[in-house]
Write an enzyme that holds these catalytic residues in place. Structure first.
Site, short mmCIF file in Angstrom:
data_model
loop_
_atom_site.label_atom_id
_atom_site.label_comp_id
_atom_site.label_asym_id
_atom_site.label_seq_id
_atom_site.Cartn_x
_atom_site.Cartn_y
_atom_site.Cartn_z
CG HIS A 268 -1.92 -1.14 1.19
ND1 HIS A 268 -2.72 -1.49 0.12
CD2 HIS A 268 -2.17 -2.06 2.16
CE1 HIS A 268 -3.41 -2.57 0.43
NE2 HIS A 268 -3.09 -2.94 1.66
CG ASP A 319 -5.33 -6.15 -0.09
OD1 ASP A 319 -5.32 -7.08 0.74
OD2 ASP A 319 -5.30 -4.96 0.25
#
Length: 446
Positions: A268, A319
């Site tokens: 991220h 994810d």
């Protein structure tokens, strides 16, 4: 030893260029030779019509989040309210149900052209924190699931010890925790690599591993030359809490304890200071962007372009599996940056494909994958150039078409180690992937 095979690629993405008529000889799961200028298939060759890329690498996965699709996309809330729903699914996992769900999720990835997955794995123990008789039963279930789905896996066994800075695990998190980083390392050391599986490490986040134990995880990975991943600055609340506890940003705290480096990937990397970006890039730490999840959870848009300019290699992950589509992840990274800056053209199609292939594999420790060249693993993904999404552009523009128009639905073939895992859009090992997904998810919701 396996029999030699020749694949004839109608169009192939080689080193950034699209070449027509390429013959690829495969022996024992690796590419033995690449022959360009081959206008017709050699006798007996397997024919891959469309644009063939190196296999795609999904550098960040939580397989059990696949059960959340369609249940968390409506209504208001934040990452933190979403997390409570996620915990309710984690609470119901067993080695058997996790295996079934992961097998189906990984089969969906194969259908999307993904040949390797990085599984960020932290559901280690039974509810309440009691270890299973086999302390790695959950991780072994994931490794077996990847084998049955026909893809490679890097099991990023995750250290997760606390619910926040100075706080013990909450009720949901007790099954994630080994108690200490030393105990985590002892359990991880029992995991064995296989032909399709490699073992890496992960730090869940700076809030989940006390600062004094970060170095233990980093040292375990360093001794094994294994990849090390960490959720980094996904939420501003985590940044604020880290500053309050340590007077440092999460990036600075990781740097202080030797976590950053060329085998480390920050996942991220969303809310960073300029100093953070310099620390990450200067150390060669990678960045895994997960744009569809970052949008789905309203996390924000990370400074991917600035990180790459600073020296951080980029990779991509699905994810939470709001969708499983690495082409969409690549496209979204560029389009997000356009929205953020109101300018266009931050990455070429070739650069985005590199993040989805070679650099993604490198982040997972599969440095011999991610290219179509002699000696590389024979992992291939073929995109149709004649679907309603991809028909029209010239074949030489195949890379642009793949990134900016194609979707996972356009994946025609997936080859792993020289073996067809997906042929003509159908999985060869899991006969009915939608039914397998529905059955696995329904079992968890029951």
């Amino acid at each position: 030893m396996t029999s030699p095979t020749t694949y004839w690629l109608e169009h192939a993405w080689l080193g950034g260029n699209v070449e027509p008529g390429v013959a690829v000889d495969v022996r024992d799961g690796r590419i033995a030779a690449v022959r360009t200028g081959t206008p017709a298939p050699p006798p007996g060759a397997e024919i891959l019509r469309g644009l063939t890329l190196p296999g795609l690498a999904n550098a960040h996965s939580h397989a059990f989040h696949r059960a959340l699709r369609g249940t968390v996309q409506v209504g208001s809330g934040t990452f933190w309210t979403w997390r409570e729903v996620m915990y309710s699914v984690a609470d119901r996992l067993t080695p058997d149900t996790y295996h079934a769900l992961a097998r189906a999720a990984y089969a969906e990835m194969a259908l999307a052209g993904i040949t390797a997955v990085g599984e960020f794995h932290y559901v280690h123990h039974a509810p309440g924190g009691t270890p299973y008789a086999d302390p790695n039963a959950m991780g072994e279930a994931l490794v077996a699931a990847a084998a049955e789905a026909g893809i490679r896996i890097t099991l990023l066994d995750t250290c997760y010890l606390s619910s926040g800075f100075g706080e013990p695990p909450n009720t949901h998190q007790t099954r994630f925790s080994d108690g200490t980083a030393d105990a985590w390392a002892e359990r991880c050391s029992l995991l064995k690599e296989q032909d399709h599986a490699r073992i890496g490490a992960a730090i869940h986040s700076v809030r989940a591993v006390p600062a004094g134990q970060l170095a233990t995880v980093a040292r375990w990975a360093e001794e094994r030359r294994a990849p090390l991943h960490v959720h980094l600055s996904e939420q501003t609340a985590e940044n604020d809490a880290c500053r309050a506890a340590h007077g440092r940003t999460p990036s600075q705290l990781l740097a202080d304890h030797g976590v950053l480096g060329a085998r480390t990937t920050g996942v991220h990397n969303t809310h960073l200071t300029d100093e953070d970006i310099a620390l990450i890039g200067g150390s060669g730490t990678g960045t895994c962007m997960c744009p569809t999840t970052e949008r789905d959870l309203a996390d924000g848009i990370g400074p991917a372009a600035a990180l790459q300019r600073a020296g951080s290699p980029l990779s991509l992950g699905s994810d939470s599996h709001a969708v499983v589509d690495l082409l969409e992840e690549a496209r979204a990274m560029e389009l997000n940056e356009r929205l953020r800056t109101r300018t266009r053209g931050h990455w070429t199609a070739a650069a985005l494909l590199r993040a989805a292939t070679a650099d993604g594999h490198a982040a997972l420790g599969w440095t011999e994958a991610g290219s179509i060249e002699s000696g590389a693993l024979a992992d291939l993904t073929t995109i149709a150039l004649d679907s309603v999404r991809t028909a029209g552009p010239l074949p030489r523009l195949g890379a642009e078409t793949a990134v900016f128009a194609a979707t996972a639905a356009d994946v025609r073939h997936t080859v792993v180690g020289g073996r067809h895992v997906v042929r003509d859009g159908a999985h060869t090992l899991v006969p009915d992937v939608p039914e397998a997904l529905a059955r696995a998810v329904d079992h968890l919701r029951a």
